[in-house]
Write a protein that holds these residues in place. Structure first.
Motif, PDB file in Angstrom:
ATOM      1  N   PRO A   1      29.753  36.780  40.695  1.00 47.89           N
ATOM      2  CA  PRO A   1      30.878  36.701  39.888  1.00 47.89           C
ATOM      3  C   PRO A   1      32.034  35.720  40.695  1.00 47.89           C
ATOM      4  O   PRO A   1      31.678  35.511  41.938  1.00 47.89           O
TER       5      PRO A   1
ATOM      6  N   PHE B   1      34.818  34.910  36.174  1.00 48.72           N
ATOM      7  CA  PHE B   1      34.273  35.905  35.735  1.00 48.72           C
ATOM      8  C   PHE B   1      34.200  36.946  36.769  1.00 48.72           C
ATOM      9  O   PHE B   1      33.636  37.017  38.009  1.00 48.72           O
ATOM     10  N   LEU B   2      34.835  37.972  36.637  1.00 48.15           N
ATOM     11  CA  LEU B   2      35.440  38.975  37.677  1.00 48.15           C
ATOM     12  C   LEU B   2      35.064  40.231  37.350  1.00 48.15           C
ATOM     13  O   LEU B   2      34.866  40.649  36.283  1.00 48.15           O
ATOM     14  N   SER B   3      34.858  40.825  38.452  1.00 49.44           N
ATOM     15  CA  SER B   3      34.496  42.383  38.530  1.00 49.44           C
ATOM     16  C   SER B   3      35.496  43.354  38.162  1.00 49.44           C
ATOM     17  O   SER B   3      36.739  43.134  38.527  1.00 49.44           O
TER      18      SER B   3
ATOM     19  N   THR C   1      30.991  45.149  42.923  1.00 50.45           N
ATOM     20  CA  THR C   1      31.472  43.656  42.930  1.00 50.45           C
ATOM     21  C   THR C   1      30.902  42.433  42.666  1.00 50.45           C
ATOM     22  O   THR C   1      31.134  41.394  42.682  1.00 50.45           O
TER      23      THR C   1
ATOM     24  N   TYR D   1      35.174  41.061  33.172  1.00 50.69           N
ATOM     25  CA  TYR D   1      36.383  40.195  32.673  1.00 50.69           C
ATOM     26  C   TYR D   1      36.092  38.776  32.892  1.00 50.69           C
ATOM     27  O   TYR D   1      35.810  38.212  33.972  1.00 50.69           O
ATOM     28  N   ASN D   2      36.254  38.134  31.690  1.00 52.89           N
ATOM     29  CA  ASN D   2      36.199  36.656  31.818  1.00 52.89           C
ATOM     30  C   ASN D   2      37.423  36.105  31.302  1.00 52.89           C
ATOM     31  O   ASN D   2      38.109  36.250  30.127  1.00 52.89           O
TER      32      ASN D   2
ATOM     33  N   GLY E   1      26.664  38.661  31.985  1.00 52.13           N
ATOM     34  CA  GLY E   1      28.059  38.560  32.208  1.00 52.13           C
ATOM     35  C   GLY E   1      28.525  37.053  32.197  1.00 52.13           C
ATOM     36  O   GLY E   1      28.921  36.771  33.375  1.00 52.13           O
TER      37      GLY E   1
ATOM     38  N   GLN F   1      25.394  37.057  36.337  1.00 50.57           N
ATOM     39  CA  GLN F   1      25.114  37.464  37.663  1.00 50.57           C
ATOM     40  C   GLN F   1      23.799  37.913  37.757  1.00 50.57           C
ATOM     41  O   GLN F   1      22.788  38.545  37.052  1.00 50.57           O
TER      42      GLN F   1
ATOM     43  N   SER G   1      28.979  42.278  39.710  1.00 50.18           N
ATOM     44  CA  SER G   1      28.697  42.192  38.093  1.00 50.18           C
ATOM     45  C   SER G   1      30.215  42.086  37.567  1.00 50.18           C
ATOM     46  O   SER G   1      31.155  42.603  37.878  1.00 50.18           O
ATOM     47  N   ALA G   2      30.295  40.902  36.756  1.00 45.11           N
ATOM     48  CA  ALA G   2      31.618  40.680  35.967  1.00 45.11           C
ATOM     49  C   ALA G   2      31.684  41.299  34.762  1.00 45.11           C
ATOM     50  O   ALA G   2      30.676  41.133  33.930  1.00 45.11           O
TER      51      ALA G   2
END
Length: 633
Positions: free
Chosen positions: A234, A410-412, A463, A468-469, A611, A138, A465-466
């Protein structure tokens, strides 16, 4: 004899390029030396490592013909099926012919288990054995790198300055109109280039359940759909693979930057099967390197080659710190213990080690999976596999063009833990930075980790930056998520009993920071929500591990200790690009502190993980490194 050309027949590609695109031509490449007595006594640049970064930099430095370059590679030229094919390419991770494979140090927080350390050992390096996934981090990841330099003087490494190098590194090929229509793929060519010999492209078809999974993830509140996988945002999205669409074979550093150059270059030499022992110095100026054949066990007959302008380290996150330490650059106590004359006391060498852990959340099985064959069973169904191989051989279409699924989330933290992310961030930010680093960590390294801690705590609240992938594979079973920003830090050091020939000691120190446990609990709760409250619930998901009855945070973490894998083969950080007083090893020009004419251009310079997976970022770093080196030539 000095080999200056390589036929298509030797590469195993006869007929492929003739039938499948404009790449049909004789392969021309760097001059490869078969014997050490063919070496020049001196080159302008000596590059240690012929992998992803090393070959990219060598290509750029030799393009004008005005500068001489020698690449020294531990591995050999390798072109087997596991290297070249997209659909089976990930199996290269299990091919002993193209990698070093050795155990890590026992992981105290993983019940004493060891992990497999895998290092690409061939011309082209790890880009020839990875999962072919092409996605970048990101915007906030690269802006964070720049922020570590006072007054933002490192702004040359922020998103806006890195984007041109992401574009330069790749030749993007859009998906077909049929693929777009069937899967609703979004892409935007403004984030890509079209001139590189490293290709990003798409399969001719997708596993059908991938779009179903992707749609389910987008049902979660807050999940975005970026306009392109390269937009630096993300979300849940499709992304290309490192595949050359002219032949649907793996695109990696060797064909792209070694046998993909425009014309034979007499100024570009490569020698394989050689182990670099150390960098040689003259009054703290890098003067060249000493090396021996890869199979040697003694330095008695070591050879030297001189570097007029610069020695460039591109041996990777595992071997670059080993060679630096063996050269007298590293922590004073370590060098003394190994009886290595000290050139520079640089405690950051080998510290700050990070990788992406996986299996950090629950795994699910969809008991009512709607498709056959399940991609998980692809290689065990002989009839289907034979048919797919025949189609690929004849037409370069079908399932064997699918590299790795081409979609992911790819989640924040605000998305995956909307009620807990602030508490998790605050607890982590309040830590004493030295509390969970190795005992005796140098104060400069502690100071650098403290800067990272503040920046990563900020990223947890963002929100943009990720953390969790979830790798969307389109299969009936999913192995669990990947942690993109582990908060624990490990080490890579020489073996003091045999610093030149023994394998380095690699300690991931997984889960040594308890804040990683907080993230794992959040990941577990979110993954359960994904499978049980979205449209995936209709496929009768069953939680295979740890089991839906494991709900207490301590029990979740205890179960994960028994199966977490501390590496996704994305190691970074052991020669970090940070200020020296923050444990840095190289400055923002990638020059090693305390000496002259020595630089590092590989993933070891990454201060903290992006990320995303690291392939695309390493290519961009190498492209920027080449420009930096040329600017000071």
């Amino acid at each position: 004899m000095i080999v200056t050309t390589l036929s298509l027949a030797l590469c195993g590609l006869v007929g492929v390029t003739e039938a499948f695109g404009p790449a049909a031509r004789s392969i021309v490449h760097s001059t490869i030396l078969e014997r050490t007595d063919q070496l020049n006594a001196e080159y302008d640049y000596v590059i240690v490592g012929g992998g992803t970064a090393g070959l990219t930099v060598a290509d750029r430095l030799t393009a004008s013909g005005q500068r001489s370059v020698l690449v020294i590679e531990l591995g050999v030229f390798q072109n087997g099926t596991f290297v070249t094919t997209a659909g089976t390419g990930y199996q290269g991770l299990f091919d002993p012919n193209i990698q070093q494979l050795f155990p890590s140090e026992p992981q105290t927080e993983l019940n004493g288990r060891v992990a497999d350390v895998r290092v690409g050992k061939m011309l082209g390096g790890s880009s020839g054995m990875n999962g072919l996934q092409v996605h970048r981090g990101q915007k906030e990841d690269y802006n964070r790198w720049a922020s570590y330099f006072p007054g933002n003087s490192g702004s040359g490494w922020n998103w806006n300055n890195m984007l041109p190098y992401f574009k330069k590194a790749w030749n993007f090929h859009p998906p077909s109109s049929e693929l777009i229509a069937e899967n609703n793929i979004a892409y935007d060519p403004q984030y890509w280039g079209t001139t590189s010999n490293i290709h990003a492209s798409w399969p001719t078809e997708m596993w059908p359940f991938v779009k179903t999974e992707l749609a389910a993830i987008r049902e979660i509140p807050g999940v975005q759909s970026p306009p392109d996988s390269g937009a630096g945002l993300p979300g849940a999205f499709w992304y290309p693979a490192s595949v050359d669409p002219s032949n649907m074979l793996r695109s990696f550093a060797r064909p792209g930057h070694w046998d993909g150059i425009e014309a034979a270059r007499s100024n570009y030499h490569t020698i394989t099967g050689q182990r670099v022992l150390k960098v040689n110095f003259n009054n703290k100026k890098a003067a060249g390197v000493s090396f021996v054949p890869a199979e040697a066990t003694s330095a008695a007959n070591a050879l030297t080659v001189k570097a007029k302008k610069e020695v460039i380290m591109a041996a990777g996150t595992i071997h670059t710190p080993k060679i630096l330490q063996a050269s007298g650059i590293g922590a004073k106590a370590l060098l003394q213990a190994a009886n290595i004359p000290r050139v520079v006391d640089l405690p950051g060498v080998g510290a700050n080690f990070q990788d992406h852990p996986f299996q950090v959340g629950p795994s699910f099985l969809l008991t009512d999976f709607p498709f056959f064959p399940d991609p998980n069973l692809f290689f065990t169904n002989a009839t289907f596999t034979a048919e797919a191989q025949a189609e690929f051989d004849a037409y370069r279409t079908g399932p064997l063009t699918i590299a790795s699924g081409n979609a992911a989330a790819f989640l924040s933290m605000p998305v995956i833990a909307p009620t807990d992310f602030a508490t998790i961030a605050a607890a982590y930010e309040a830590q004493n930075p030295a509390s969970y680093l190795p005992p005796g960590t140098d104060p400069t390294v502690v100071r650098g980790y403290n800067a990272q801690k503040k920046a990563l705590a900020k990223a947890m609240r963002s929100t943009g930056s990720a953390f969790y992938n979830f790798f969307v594979r389109g299969t009936a079973s999913e192995p669990g998520p990947i942690l993109l920003h582990p908060l624990s830090r490990g080490t890579v050091t020489i073996d003091i009993t045999d610093p030149y020939f023994a394998l380095p000691k690699v300690d991931y120190r997984a889960l040594t920071n308890p804040a990683d446990g907080d993230l794992i609990v959040a990941f577990t709760r979110f993954t359960r929500r994904l499978f049980t409250t979205t449209s995936l619930a209709q496929y009768a998901p069953v939680e295979t591990v740890p089991g839906a009855n494991v709900t207490a945070p301590a029990d979740i973490i205890a179960e994960v200790r028994g199966r977490l894998v501390p590496t996704s083969f994305h190691p970074v950080g052991t020669a970090a690009m940070m200020p020296k007083n923050m444990g840095g090893v190289v400055d923002r020009d990638l020059l090693v502190y305390g000496v002259k004419k020595l630089s590092v251009v590989d993933a070891s310079v990454i201060p903290d993980l992006p990320g995303a997976y690291t392939q695309q970022t390493v290519y961009a770093i190498a492209e920027k490194a080449a420009d930096l080196i040329l600017a000071r030539a």
